[in-house]
Every structure is written in structure tokens, then in C-alpha cells.
Write an enzyme that holds these catalytic residues in place. Sequence first.
Site, mmCIF file in Angstrom:
data_model
loop_
_atom_site.group_PDB
_atom_site.id
_atom_site.type_symbol
_atom_site.label_atom_id
_atom_site.label_comp_id
_atom_site.label_asym_id
_atom_site.label_seq_id
_atom_site.Cartn_x
_atom_site.Cartn_y
_atom_site.Cartn_z
ATOM 1 N N CYS A 82 0.825 -1.219 0.000
ATOM 2 C CA CYS A 82 0.000 0.000 0.000
ATOM 3 C C CYS A 82 0.853 1.261 0.000
ATOM 4 O O CYS A 82 0.325 2.366 -0.161
ATOM 5 C CB CYS A 82 -0.949 -0.012 1.190
ATOM 6 S SG CYS A 82 -1.859 -1.560 1.313
ATOM 7 N N CYS A 206 -12.763 -0.287 8.137
ATOM 8 C CA CYS A 206 -11.838 -0.871 7.161
ATOM 9 C C CYS A 206 -11.933 -0.113 5.839
ATOM 10 O O CYS A 206 -13.030 0.181 5.363
ATOM 11 C CB CYS A 206 -12.192 -2.329 6.904
ATOM 12 S SG CYS A 206 -12.221 -3.337 8.403
ATOM 13 N N SER A 207 -10.766 0.154 5.234
ATOM 14 C CA SER A 207 -10.792 0.848 3.949
ATOM 15 C C SER A 207 -11.347 -0.095 2.881
ATOM 16 O O SER A 207 -11.222 -1.311 2.985
ATOM 17 C CB SER A 207 -9.395 1.343 3.573
ATOM 18 O OG SER A 207 -8.460 0.298 3.641
ATOM 19 N N HIS A 325 -9.309 3.546 -1.454
ATOM 20 C CA HIS A 325 -7.932 3.059 -1.331
ATOM 21 C C HIS A 325 -7.528 2.206 -2.534
ATOM 22 O O HIS A 325 -7.408 0.986 -2.424
ATOM 23 C CB HIS A 325 -7.806 2.276 -0.014
ATOM 24 C CG HIS A 325 -6.440 1.755 0.283
ATOM 25 N ND1 HIS A 325 -5.283 2.330 -0.193
ATOM 26 C CD2 HIS A 325 -6.042 0.691 1.042
ATOM 27 C CE1 HIS A 325 -4.236 1.626 0.247
ATOM 28 N NE2 HIS A 325 -4.673 0.634 0.979
#
Lengths: 376, 101
Positions: A82, A206-207, A325
Amino acid sequence: MQTYIHGVGMTQFGKLEDKTLKNLLLDASIEALEDAGKPDVDAVFVGNFMGGSIYNQEILGAIIANDLGLGYVPTAKIEGACASGGIAFRQALLGIMSGEYETVLVAGVEKMKHVSTVEVTEAINAAMDNDSNEKHAGLTFPGFFGVLANRYFYETGATKEHLAHVALKNRNNAINNPLSQFKTETSIEEIMSARMITEPLGLFDCSPTTDGASAVVLSKKKGDIAVRSSAQASGPTEMQNAENLLSIPAVGESGRIAYEKAGLGPEDIDVVEIHDCFSMTEIISSEELGFFNRGEGYLAVEQGKTLPNGEKPINTSGGLLSKGHPIGATGISQLYQIVHQLRGTAPNQVDGARIGLAQNLGGTGSYSTVHILERV
Amino acid sequence: MDAFRCNQCGYETLSEKYYCPKCRNSSFSRLDIEGKGEVYSFTTIHIAPPKFADKAPYQVVLVQLTERLRVTGYMDEDIDIGDSVSFKEIQEGAYIFQKSS
Ligand SMILES: [Zn+2]
């Protein structure tokens, strides 16, 4: 040597069925190049994590160079889970500082919404050390932060409601950001009662998975946004090897180095983008970066200090949680938001913002980059 | 239950490492540990990887086994931080723990 950001670009974040990976990459790159006044580019770096594993597409740098007529310039794709985007930006910066390049295009991209949740989860799990007993125990990526959150609650007295306040703040910020993935209003009650992913983290903690791209043009030619410092650090790749579970050393170390190089401290930062892959992560990293004392980040949330009008505005873009994301694009999109904040043109604009910080995390603390930007 | 200790700095690890992450020494001694400890933290996983889907919800625990060693394990009992647990067996690479009676 000083480097400057001359242009930024970002696509819509969300489920973009009618856009290919290449469309997204080129759309963001073109916007950044036009914003920079269409300069000649000496190299291209691309942040991307799963183009190979779930989209069967590599050579992303060469695709940009060809399709945008940049010539025979060198290009590379950077993978750092990420943190791919943040690391790609840093590699571009180092290339300029070495004297090899004058102007570099950096883009980040991810296409994630075209495959099933199972497939995308498997691909994301590549960001853990899978040759270990942790994978066999059924630990997941969110699971790591669930274990961390339970211990944080135990030691500090924080509760799930504090996490909900992070998620709510970022959602409210995203509602004002036209490029964000989630723009529907929510409430503490809805967030608290949403289905569990990994206790105590629910859906809103949570993304999401996201399609999207972002890009920046970086140059040693004078511009109005200076990169004051760039830092990167690594950390434990397994949960059981964390010396202090309530610390993400890569974040702390990258922050410490970035402050030192810039000759600045946390008190000098006007606006912040933190890698909130989970609500819990935003709180821990806000402590690691020195904005709040250890074990007190949740109090700062409770007191509204991280709101856009608070003393330390965090994730005015909506953050990963609500802006979205798209893994390889995330680090660059944080810089997109900080640049707009410093220009005075951001959603959730912080009055008079002059110095901004972006922190990008990879894995469960495996990588972290910190960049400090200043309007000059 | 086996573990390893760095001969130079005392770092403890579940599996033998090439180098000690703390001091880069490369010699380790095998430890025979009792496999009893306390739950340091845990999570109950509801959304599980495909291989674990039929087990969900299940617990992933971080167990403090010695002063210097924590191990990630699997449990299918409700637990809380501070509970006493003991190592049961290794199953398909996973360390399975159970509540101490
Ligand atoms: Zn050692």
C-alpha cells in the site's frame, strides 16, 4: 538540492467499470502534466501493487511514456504494497537529487473492483509474510489491526466508539471531496452496528477496495510547492515479532527522519494525510508521528482535534476509509490533497495551510514513507 | 514446544532465523518451552480467507509465552486478554492453543 511539485492529477475514486487500468493511469498523468504546463519529462515512476496479479498488466511505466509521447525515457514500476505510491514518489525525488533527472512524472494506479472479494483479499494478503505460522493461523490483513485495537483498548481505555469517530470524521470529509468513493452520510450508530469484519473492527473501520489513479510532476525547477523532506523506513513483517504491538516503528522512524531533514517538528505541520487503512491505524500513526502522546491519540479524536477546523487536521481528503484506497494510487493521492491544501484549493480547506505532511503505509507496518511539503 | 534464542543478545523467536533481527548474530540455541502463557491480545475473525471460511468466526490470538516471546496462534474458543492458554498442537502449520484448565 530543492525539488518542487509542479502539477497534480487524480481520477475519480470508486467502482469505475468503464475505465481500464490504462485509462486511469493516463487520465491522472495527463491532468498532472497539464497542471505542470506540459514540461519535458526525464523519467516515469509508477506505484502499483496488483496490476500483475489480478489485471495481468505490467510495463505500466513504458505504457505512459509511449501513450503520452514522452520519448525513450527510463521508467519503472515500484511495488511496496500500500506504500507503492509513496515509495515511487520518493524514488523520483532521489532520481532528481542524484542529478540524473530534472523533471519526473510519478503516477499511482490500481484496478480492484473487477474481481471478487475473495480474489482481491488473496491478492492483498501478498502484503504479509506468508511463509510463516501466522498465515496458517488464519490471520488476515485486517485481523492484525483487530488484534492491535483490542490491546489498545485494554491499555488505554479507548473504545470502539473512538474508532467510530475516526470513521465518521473521514466520511464527513469525503462528502465534501468530489473525487471520493463514499459520499453518503452516516452516523455513529450506523458505524457501531455495522457488520463485523474482525473484532472490534466493523465494515466502516476498514478501507474499501477501489479503482483509481493519481499523479504528480516533480522537478528541480523552481515551483510554488517545495518538498521539504522525504523519508522511508521498514518494520516487522510479522505480528508476533512486534516488540511493542501498539507501535508501528516504520511510521515513527520515517516521521522522525522526515522532521529531522526538514528541521521541523510535529507542531509545525498545518495539515496531515495519514494512512488510515483502518480507523485504528489513523490513531496509532497520529501518535507515532508525534501529533499526540502515546496512548492519547483516541482522546484527540474525542476532542475533535483532528477535524478540519481542529488543531491538527487529519485526512481532510476523506482518507483511505472514505476517499477510497486504490492501493498503488493512495500515496500519490495523499500528496494531491496536501498540494491542494497548500494552494488553498482543497475540499475541507484548512485556513492558511503552509506546511503539510503525508504518511503512506505498506503492509502491516512493513513500509512507511513520510513527505513534508511547504508552500514557498 | 520448540523455540530459539539468540546466543548473543537473547532475542527469542519461534522459528530459527538466518540472522538475529536485533543483533545480526547467526547462532541460536534451541529452547524447550512449556507452551503455557497469557493472551496478550486477539481478534475474532468474521471475514476469513477461503481456506478458513467454514471456520469463521474464529480467534487469532497473540500469546505471551515467555518474557521475550509472543506467538500468533489459532483458537476456536471465546477468550479475553489475560486468559491463561496452553499450546495444544501444530495443525497444518498453525499453532493451536486452548484455554488452560
Ligand atoms: Zn541477537
